[in-house]
Design an enzyme around this catalytic site. Structure first.
Site, mmCIF file in Angstrom:
data_model
loop_
_atom_site.group_PDB
_atom_site.id
_atom_site.type_symbol
_atom_site.label_atom_id
_atom_site.label_comp_id
_atom_site.label_asym_id
_atom_site.label_seq_id
_atom_site.Cartn_x
_atom_site.Cartn_y
_atom_site.Cartn_z
ATOM 1 N N LYS A 66 19.350 -23.891 -17.350
ATOM 2 C CA LYS A 66 19.004 -23.652 -18.297
ATOM 3 C C LYS A 66 17.654 -23.486 -18.659
ATOM 4 O O LYS A 66 16.680 -24.167 -18.968
ATOM 5 C CB LYS A 66 19.636 -25.120 -19.290
ATOM 6 C CG LYS A 66 18.776 -24.349 -20.966
ATOM 7 C CD LYS A 66 19.745 -25.569 -21.738
ATOM 8 C CE LYS A 66 19.618 -25.374 -23.669
ATOM 9 N NZ LYS A 66 18.169 -24.586 -23.949
ATOM 10 N N ASP A 118 14.171 -21.817 -19.146
ATOM 11 C CA ASP A 118 13.253 -22.461 -21.495
ATOM 12 C C ASP A 118 11.926 -20.892 -21.787
ATOM 13 O O ASP A 118 11.052 -20.866 -20.871
ATOM 14 C CB ASP A 118 12.164 -23.772 -20.977
ATOM 15 C CG ASP A 118 12.139 -23.961 -22.373
ATOM 16 O OD1 ASP A 118 12.483 -23.232 -23.601
ATOM 17 O OD2 ASP A 118 10.667 -24.521 -22.400
ATOM 18 N N CYS A 129 -23.590 -21.775 -18.051
ATOM 19 C CA CYS A 129 -23.524 -20.600 -17.648
ATOM 20 C C CYS A 129 -24.819 -19.957 -18.615
ATOM 21 O O CYS A 129 -25.392 -20.419 -19.424
ATOM 22 C CB CYS A 129 -22.467 -19.910 -18.605
ATOM 23 S SG CYS A 129 -23.005 -17.793 -18.124
ATOM 24 N N SER A 170 1.065 -1.223 -0.518
ATOM 25 C CA SER A 170 -0.115 -0.069 -0.332
ATOM 26 C C SER A 170 0.160 1.505 -0.075
ATOM 27 O O SER A 170 0.676 2.722 -0.821
ATOM 28 C CB SER A 170 -1.179 0.091 1.332
ATOM 29 O OG SER A 170 -0.283 0.204 2.546
ATOM 30 N N TYR A 229 3.763 0.996 -1.289
ATOM 31 C CA TYR A 229 4.621 1.338 -2.448
ATOM 32 C C TYR A 229 3.891 2.318 -3.618
ATOM 33 O O TYR A 229 4.150 3.129 -4.562
ATOM 34 C CB TYR A 229 4.986 -0.244 -3.256
ATOM 35 C CG TYR A 229 5.580 0.178 -4.232
ATOM 36 C CD1 TYR A 229 6.897 0.040 -4.447
ATOM 37 C CD2 TYR A 229 4.973 0.037 -5.165
ATOM 38 C CE1 TYR A 229 7.560 -0.006 -5.916
ATOM 39 C CE2 TYR A 229 5.607 -0.226 -6.843
ATOM 40 C CZ TYR A 229 6.667 -0.185 -7.074
ATOM 41 O OH TYR A 229 7.264 0.233 -8.388
ATOM 42 N N LYS A 260 21.182 -31.428 -20.968
ATOM 43 C CA LYS A 260 19.357 -30.798 -21.486
ATOM 44 C C LYS A 260 19.069 -32.271 -20.595
ATOM 45 O O LYS A 260 20.504 -33.639 -20.654
ATOM 46 C CB LYS A 260 18.703 -31.122 -22.301
ATOM 47 C CG LYS A 260 18.787 -29.835 -23.290
ATOM 48 C CD LYS A 260 18.396 -29.937 -24.535
ATOM 49 C CE LYS A 260 17.032 -29.633 -24.519
ATOM 50 N NZ LYS A 260 16.293 -28.881 -25.526
ATOM 51 N N GLU A 311 24.649 -23.386 -14.449
ATOM 52 C CA GLU A 311 23.678 -23.111 -13.950
ATOM 53 C C GLU A 311 22.619 -24.034 -14.415
ATOM 54 O O GLU A 311 22.843 -24.436 -15.797
ATOM 55 C CB GLU A 311 23.667 -21.145 -14.795
ATOM 56 C CG GLU A 311 24.880 -20.801 -14.892
ATOM 57 C CD GLU A 311 24.537 -19.262 -15.624
ATOM 58 O OE1 GLU A 311 26.049 -18.475 -15.852
ATOM 59 O OE2 GLU A 311 24.349 -19.436 -16.419
ATOM 60 N N TYR A 318 22.860 -13.533 -17.736
ATOM 61 C CA TYR A 318 23.680 -14.258 -17.566
ATOM 62 C C TYR A 318 25.021 -14.152 -17.891
ATOM 63 O O TYR A 318 25.870 -14.223 -17.972
ATOM 64 C CB TYR A 318 22.986 -15.909 -17.515
ATOM 65 C CG TYR A 318 22.428 -15.949 -19.074
ATOM 66 C CD1 TYR A 318 23.322 -16.431 -20.444
ATOM 67 C CD2 TYR A 318 21.166 -15.554 -19.113
ATOM 68 C CE1 TYR A 318 22.337 -16.498 -21.169
ATOM 69 C CE2 TYR A 318 20.348 -16.361 -20.373
ATOM 70 C CZ TYR A 318 21.108 -16.537 -21.302
ATOM 71 O OH TYR A 318 20.389 -16.627 -22.603
ATOM 72 N N CYS A 328 -22.445 -12.816 -21.891
ATOM 73 C CA CYS A 328 -21.275 -13.523 -21.061
ATOM 74 C C CYS A 328 -20.095 -13.448 -22.415
ATOM 75 O O CYS A 328 -19.821 -13.487 -23.210
ATOM 76 C CB CYS A 328 -21.068 -15.049 -21.068
ATOM 77 S SG CYS A 328 -20.144 -16.174 -20.883
ATOM 78 N N CYS A 359 -20.641 -18.551 -13.368
ATOM 79 C CA CYS A 359 -19.934 -18.487 -14.417
ATOM 80 C C CYS A 359 -17.960 -17.459 -13.845
ATOM 81 O O CYS A 359 -18.444 -16.666 -13.377
ATOM 82 C CB CYS A 359 -20.577 -17.566 -15.164
ATOM 83 S SG CYS A 359 -19.088 -17.677 -16.618
ATOM 84 N N CYS A 418 -18.007 -14.224 -16.521
ATOM 85 C CA CYS A 418 -19.809 -13.253 -15.952
ATOM 86 C C CYS A 418 -19.823 -13.117 -15.024
ATOM 87 O O CYS A 418 -20.927 -12.238 -14.302
ATOM 88 C CB CYS A 418 -20.120 -13.317 -17.456
ATOM 89 S SG CYS A 418 -21.571 -15.094 -17.027
#
Length: 624
Positions: free
Chosen positions: A145, A147, A454, A64, A66, A344, A143, A256, A460, A438, A441
């Protein structure tokens, strides 16, 4: 009084880092000099708290507080427009759309990594590095890897200048407008007075698993195809022309490598990682040093075992020579360095974890439970979702969030959960329940046999793009040029909130759609307005009433002949029509009884839609 207030605020130290005050003098009472001083201090404070929260995971102030600091900065920049700056934290909320993604030449090549699944290849790589060094022992850095999407980010005098995709390694696309929305990317480096005049760094843009699940949940609920994996999601967001569509998305960036700088490069990679952190550029906390293959193998095995519990996707580890002088000796191949190797993990096959169970709302309002999965390879295709069909099947298979399941592709096309893989001793989540409202909506959900529906109908939003496509189809309103992609864009760009909005669209609205130029936009608008006098049976079919297909629409239209008579018909009268079952009759009655549907129909009438009565019956009805 004014002078006393002004003096008090002038004498207040402008420091918003430690225990920041939010007792601000009204903006209208500030001079240009006071505003400039406060803006500078607010930016410094907000950048500091961004670092603590997003990079160091150690916030010092409440959200709050911030928010009030951020709002104050926005208010000052709005009141004093000449104080706005491209590196201000307020620029993360999204700028004006770019017309195209410009090409950018990288400061240094962004090479790819040679990857392997074999331990022996890693051993050869490490042995070759030691032999070139002429030493029995050298240091490596290992390190995770990530993705994600590889990018170059460039700073001038410690301020963000631009960022670009990897592209072909030498040239990429400028995605600065989208990168600036990522909170873990500092727009101004820490200790920027000590930063080089020009700095080029390499990083990976990615979406944490929880954020990815949230994104896909939203897409599934709205009837959209989910992203296959976090990397595709990150890449798709980064290549958007409109940064407002990217701002607020759960994107992160990890750095990196230093690609280029106009000062002497650090001697080792460990020093590079330390320097990146000092500048406020986030690095992976999982990075380790290693000297032996046993060290590397242990790191690989540990991350492979822990990857399901990490909050981000990794597909292996990267082993890098630590010493930069030795890197220069080892050199590079055509597209990859000889001083780094990717090891990998074996891809996941068929068995994966359910991250969440959400509910998709289809065109007719039917709610379908969907399992959101950790991406898994099924028959050579990456799968991140699988249908669970209905509540009964979820309970029959007893699958819950957090369970491990086997996934198959039914008919080699549609992914579905085949069975739960039991994990003894693992605490399970509560059983899944269908929502009473729903998820899109908030309208009431009604039970219809084995399905949940729904009740919002035409209002909707989740049903909207499918309804628009159906509404425009040949056997309904027959609107040319309004297909699936155009319908989806009309909804996602918030140009249409219900089918009645189609008739309010201007040509300039339609030119916003991808693939639409001036001529095609005019053609679509003309086609929409040409479809204003539908015959009743076509209009009923176009409305997408549950269970009302073409034949049922013709039977209803033939019996009641006008929309008004059908809308006010009693349920028994509808049920009495030969060929109309009780489900269809109830769905029709409920559709016209819903106030939201009636409101949309009234708007259509005001837009000039004149539903033509059916001619009197003469023999049997034709399907045409």
């Amino acid at each position: 009084m004014f002078r006393a207030i002004s003096r008090r605020f002038l004498n207040t130290p402008m420091n918003f880092k430690k225990n920041p005050t939010t007792d601000f003098q009204p903006v209208g009472e500030l001079s240009q000099r006071q505003a400039e001083k406060q803006v500078r201090a607010l930016r410094e404070g907000i950048n500091y708290h961004d670092l603590r929260y997003y990079v160091q995971d150690d916030p010092e102030i409440a959200d709050s507080v911030y928010d009030r600091l951020f709002q104050r900065l926005q208010d000052l920049e709005n009141a004093f427009p000449d104080l706005k700056a491209p590196d201000s934290p307020t620029q993360r909320v999204g700028a004006e759309p770019v017309p195209t993604l410009e090409k950018v030449e990288h400061r240094a090549p962004l090479q790819s990594l040679q990857a392997t699944l074999e331990a022996t290849a890693v051993q050869r790589f490490m042995k070759n590095a030691r032999e070139k060094a002429g030493k029995n022992t050298i240091n490596f850095v290992v390190e995770p890897k990530f993705d994600g999407l590889s990018v170059e980010v460039v700073y001038d005098s410690g301020r963000f200048r631009y960022g670009a995709t990897r592209g072909n390694g030498n040239t990429g696309e400028d995605i600065s407008h989208n990168l600036k929305t990522i909170r873990t990317l500092p727009l101004t480096l820490q200790h920027r007075n000590k930063a080089p005049d020009t700095l080029s760094v390499r990083g990976e843009v990615f979406i944490p698993k929880q954020g990815f699940t949230t994104l896909n949940r939203q897409r599934v609920e709205y009837g959209e195809e989910p992203f296959a994996n976090p990397r595709n999601a990150a890449a798709g967001l980064m290549r958007q022309y409109q940064s407002r569509r990217v701002a607020g998305k759960p994107l992160c960036i990890i750095f990196y490598e230093i690609l280029a700088m106009d000062e002497e490069m650090p001697a080792t990679h460990q020093q590079v990682l330390t320097q990146l952190g000092d500048w406020g550029l986030k690095t992976s906390p999982l990075n380790k040093t290693a000297t032996t293959f046993k060290d590397v193998e242990h790191f690989h095995r540990r991350l492979n075992e822990e990857r399901d519990d990490l909050d981000f996707e990794i597909d292996g580890i990267v082993i890098k020579v630590d010493d930069h002088a030795l890197r220069d000796t080892l050199g590079s191949r055509n597209r990859s360095p000889r001083w780094a190797q990717a090891w990998k993990f074996e891809p996941r096959h068929e068995i994966t974890k359910i991250q969440d169970i959400t509910v998709q709302v289809g065109r007719t309002g039917i709610l379908t439970p969907v399992a959101l999965l950790q991406p898994v390879d099924v028959g050579g295709v990456t799968v991140s979702r699988a249908t669970l069909h209905n509540e009964h099947e979820v309970h029959e298979k007893d699958v819950r969030v957090g369970d491990y399941v086997r996934v198959i592709r039914a008919g080699d096309v549609i992914p579905e959960v085949e069975e739960r893989i039991k994990k003894p001793g693992r605490k399970r989540c509560a059983p899944f329940k269908m929502p009473h409202r729903c998820p899109v909506c908030s309208a009431k959900v009604a039970r219809d046999g084995a399905y949940h529906v729904c009740t919002a109908g035409l209002s909707c939003e989740a049903q909207l793009s499918g309804r628009i496509k159906h509404y425009a189809s040949r056997n309904a309103m027959d609107i040319d040029h309004l297909g699936e992609k155009a319908a989806e864009q009309l909804v996602t760009r918030e140009l249409v909130a219900d089918i009645a909005d189609l008739y309010t669209l201007k040509e300039e609205d339609l030119r916003q759609l991808q693939g639409f130029a001036e001529r095609s936009a005019a053609q679509l608008r003309n086609a929409i307005h040409a479809a204003k006098n539908p015959r009743l049976d076509h209009f009923l079919y176009a409305l997408g009433i549950p269970h009302v297909g073409r034949r049922a629409a013709q039977l209803l239209a033939g019996e009641f002949r006008t929309l008004k008579r059908l809308a006010h018909a009693p349920l028994k009268k509808i049920e009495g029509i030969s060929g109309i079952g009780s489900e269809t009759a109830s769905a029709t009655k409920n559709f016209f009884a819903d106030k939201r549907n009636r409101d949309v129909l009234e708007r259509l009438r005001k837009m000039g839609i004149h539903v033509q009565p059916m001619p009197k019956k003469h023999g049997s009805l034709s399907m045409e």
